[in-house]
Design a protein around this motif. Structure first.
Motif, PDB file in Angstrom:
ATOM      1  N   PRO A 164      -7.179   9.081 -61.797  1.00 23.69           N
ATOM      2  CA  PRO A 164      -8.181  10.083 -62.191  1.00 23.69           C
ATOM      3  C   PRO A 164      -7.643  11.175 -63.106  1.00 23.69           C
ATOM      4  CG  PRO A 164      -7.607  10.291 -59.858  1.00 23.69           C
ATOM      5  CD  PRO A 164      -7.031   8.996 -60.338  1.00 23.69           C
ATOM      6  N   ASP A 165      -6.351  11.509 -62.989  1.00 29.54           N
ATOM      7  CA  ASP A 165      -5.821  12.574 -63.832  1.00 29.54           C
ATOM      8  C   ASP A 165      -5.612  12.135 -65.279  1.00 29.54           C
ATOM      9  OD1 ASP A 165      -3.956  10.909 -62.767  1.00 29.54           O
ATOM     10  OD2 ASP A 165      -2.509  12.457 -62.224  1.00 29.54           O
ATOM     11  N   GLN A 166      -5.767  10.848 -65.586  1.00 28.48           N
ATOM     12  CA  GLN A 166      -5.714  10.403 -66.981  1.00 28.48           C
ATOM     13  C   GLN A 166      -7.017  10.717 -67.717  1.00 28.48           C
ATOM     14  OE1 GLN A 166      -2.796   9.294 -68.413  1.00 28.48           O
ATOM     15  NE2 GLN A 166      -2.156  10.045 -66.406  1.00 28.48           N
ATOM     16  N   ARG A 167      -8.123  10.831 -67.002  1.00 25.55           N
ATOM     17  CA  ARG A 167      -9.413  11.282 -67.546  1.00 25.55           C
ATOM     18  C   ARG A 167      -9.813  10.476 -68.781  1.00 25.55           C
ATOM     19  NH1 ARG A 167      -8.857  17.597 -68.232  1.00 25.55           N
ATOM     20  NH2 ARG A 167     -11.112  17.616 -67.934  1.00 25.55           N
ATOM     21  N   PRO A 195     -15.047  10.241 -69.590  1.00 24.00           N
ATOM     22  CA  PRO A 195     -15.498  11.622 -69.363  1.00 24.00           C
ATOM     23  C   PRO A 195     -16.123  11.800 -67.981  1.00 24.00           C
ATOM     24  CG  PRO A 195     -16.207  10.845 -71.521  1.00 24.00           C
ATOM     25  CD  PRO A 195     -15.651   9.648 -70.803  1.00 24.00           C
ATOM     26  N   PHE A 196     -16.023  12.997 -67.479  1.00 24.51           N
ATOM     27  CA  PHE A 196     -16.602  13.326 -66.183  1.00 24.51           C
ATOM     28  C   PHE A 196     -18.108  13.113 -66.227  1.00 24.51           C
ATOM     29  CE2 PHE A 196     -18.210  16.458 -63.035  1.00 24.51           C
ATOM     30  CZ  PHE A 196     -17.553  15.972 -61.917  1.00 24.51           C
ATOM     31  N   ARG A 204     -11.054  13.122 -58.875  1.00 19.01           N
ATOM     32  CA  ARG A 204     -11.527  13.444 -60.220  1.00 19.01           C
ATOM     33  C   ARG A 204     -12.413  14.690 -60.190  1.00 19.01           C
ATOM     34  NH1 ARG A 204     -12.544  11.123 -65.294  1.00 19.01           N
ATOM     35  NH2 ARG A 204     -12.962  12.923 -66.610  1.00 19.01           N
ATOM     36  N   ILE A 248     -10.130  17.654 -59.943  1.00 18.67           N
ATOM     37  CA  ILE A 248      -9.435  17.891 -61.212  1.00 18.67           C
ATOM     38  C   ILE A 248     -10.334  18.664 -62.169  1.00 18.67           C
ATOM     39  CG2 ILE A 248      -8.598  16.721 -63.297  1.00 18.67           C
ATOM     40  CD1 ILE A 248      -7.478  14.538 -61.438  1.00 18.67           C
ATOM     41  N   GLU A 249     -11.609  18.296 -62.234  1.00 19.22           N
ATOM     42  CA  GLU A 249     -12.540  19.006 -63.110  1.00 19.22           C
ATOM     43  C   GLU A 249     -12.756  20.438 -62.638  1.00 19.22           C
ATOM     44  OE1 GLU A 249     -13.726  17.846 -65.968  1.00 19.22           O
ATOM     45  OE2 GLU A 249     -12.544  16.032 -65.636  1.00 19.22           O
ATOM     46  N   GLN A 298      -9.792  22.500 -63.630  1.00 20.19           N
ATOM     47  CA  GLN A 298      -9.813  22.752 -65.071  1.00 20.19           C
ATOM     48  C   GLN A 298     -10.745  23.908 -65.419  1.00 20.19           C
ATOM     49  OE1 GLN A 298      -8.255  21.286 -67.808  1.00 20.19           O
ATOM     50  NE2 GLN A 298      -6.890  20.197 -66.426  1.00 20.19           N
ATOM     51  N   HIS A 321     -14.916   1.177 -63.100  1.00 21.65           N
ATOM     52  CA  HIS A 321     -13.919   1.543 -64.096  1.00 21.65           C
ATOM     53  C   HIS A 321     -12.798   0.511 -64.163  1.00 21.65           C
ATOM     54  CE1 HIS A 321     -14.983   6.120 -64.377  1.00 21.65           C
ATOM     55  NE2 HIS A 321     -15.969   5.309 -64.740  1.00 21.65           N
TER      56      HIS A 321
END
Length: 405
Positions: free
Chosen positions: A70-73, A76-77, A113, A116-117, A120, A266
């Motif tokens: 998930p941290d590779q993103r 898009p979210f 994920r 992580i968003e 950010q 995914h």
């Protein structure tokens, strides 16, 4: 000096020099205190959910699982998760004095994920955010209280082990006595029913009321209905094609009559883009290709990084499974635990050491542990289940390894 200036001026200059020296000493002491506080903070938290052990993307160019973290993103979210994101961000930025928020959902539902968003967004709003290292929850809370501004601590996979939950009890006690609004904590796990009540029972009754969660975000496995999955699959395949520098595949996901998880969708899109699959793509076939492709990369990477290993694929499969399910706190513990695995029981200490070092550098490590491969949880679980089923002696070996200190 008295020969050139009057005694009052000389006395004033002497007093100023003393004050300046005292100021310098105080400044230096405060600087040292800040340095110690920063060191304590950095030893307790990470900037993300995993710590990279010296490897970079160039070393992972052949790894599809790495791109799926998930941290590779890469994708898009999803805007469908935006209400969940805003609930966490608004709680952090708002006036609520509640210190805790919970995020729950099955493997592959997108918990990491989402966090992580959130991190950010908060980082751009003068929030200092840290992902708590495994076993460092109490230390992280103490370090957070010394930070100059508002702090968010994230504990991912909080239900992964009893040790993680035991450490949480000390953290909550510290958090209950922190100034309201200064430090907030998000706990993320697959479930809270079996252990959260036990943690609260070990707390001071007065702290239980203070630490009642402000809310809980529950994530479903799927983001789209079966009818909408084709569009999401094709969008994700385009993103992974760009990531792997491949042509956009003309493919469609088939054979799914029910909604599938974000991780499954995914994964199918990533391997479709990487291997250039076309036409109908069946989910089961896609996941099989994903694991086979990753195994090929493991053998290639091992030959490049640690030529002395030269192990057959079944032994490598068992070692990866052990690193994922059992892990290790140190290199020495990893070497001892590997000795229980089929194909390694009579191997030399040096060979197992080389294998442990290779596993350590292969992927980032979750929570900053020495060995706990940072991989998409749903896919890691599924792969481990396949290998355990295929190797009858592996379950007992893993159990013995887990008991080895």
């Amino acid at each position: 000096m008295a020969n050139f200036v009057s005694p009052p001026i000389a006395a004033g200059l002497g007093g100023g020099a003393s004050a300046l020296a005292l100021y310098g000493e105080t400044w230096w002491q405060r600087r040292q205190e800040r340095a110690h506080a920063d060191t304590a903070w950095e030893s307790a938290v990470l900037a993300g959910p995993a710590a990279i052990a010296g490897s970079r993307f160039a070393a992972h160019a052949g790894s599809v699982l790495y791109a799926l973290n998930p941290d590779q993103r890469v994708v898009p979210f999803s805007p469908l998760r935006r209400p969940d994101l805003l609930s966490i961000v608004d709680w952090c930025l708002g006036p609520s004095e509640k210190r805790l928020w919970q995020v729950t959902g099955g493997a592959g539902s997108g918990k990491t994920r989402l966090l992580i968003e959130a991190v950010q967004q908060l980082a751009g709003k003068n929030f200092e955010c840290g992902w708590v290292r495994h076993g460092q929850a109490a230390t992280a809370a103490e370090a957070a209280i010394t930070r100059p501004g508002r702090v968010l601590l994230v504990i991912d996979d909080v239900d992964a082990s009893p040790r993680q939950q035991d450490d949480l009890t000390g953290m909550l006690s510290t958090l209950a006595r922190a100034p309201a609004g200064q430090v907030k904590v998000v706990l993320s796990g697959r479930e809270f029913a079996s252990w959260w009540a036990r943690v609260r029972a070990a707390m001071d009754p007065a702290d239980q009321a203070v630490l009642a969660p402000a809310g809980r975000t529950t994530l479903t496995r799927a983001l789209a209905s079966p009818a909408d999955q084709l569009q999401q699959f094709q969008g994700a395949a385009r993103r992974y094609a760009r990531h792997f520098d491949r042509p956009v595949p003309a493919a469609a996901l088939t054979g799914t009559t029910t909604a599938i998880s974000v991780a499954e969708l995914h994964a199918a899109a990533a391997i479709t883009a990487y291997n250039g699959l076309t036409g109908p793509v069946d989910l089961t076939t896609a996941l099989h290709q994903l694991f086979t492709t990753e195994e090929t990369w493991w053998l290639t990477n091992a030959a490049e990084q640690q030529p002395a290993i030269r192990l057959p694929l079944p032994v490598v499969q068992g070692a990866i499974t052990a690193a994922t399910l059992v892990g290790a706190d140190s290199m020495d513990q990893a070497v001892r635990r590997l000795a229980h695995l089929p194909g390694l029981t009579i191997s030399s200490h040096e060979r197992r050491t080389e294998l442990a070092l290779w596993l350590h550098q292969l992927y980032a490590q979750r929570g900053g542990q020495w060995l706990d491969l940072h991989l998409p949880a749903y896919l890691a679980d599924r792969y481990a289940a396949l290998i355990v089923t295929a190797q009858p002696g592996l379950p007992a070996a893993l159990a013995a390894a887990a008991l080895t200190t």
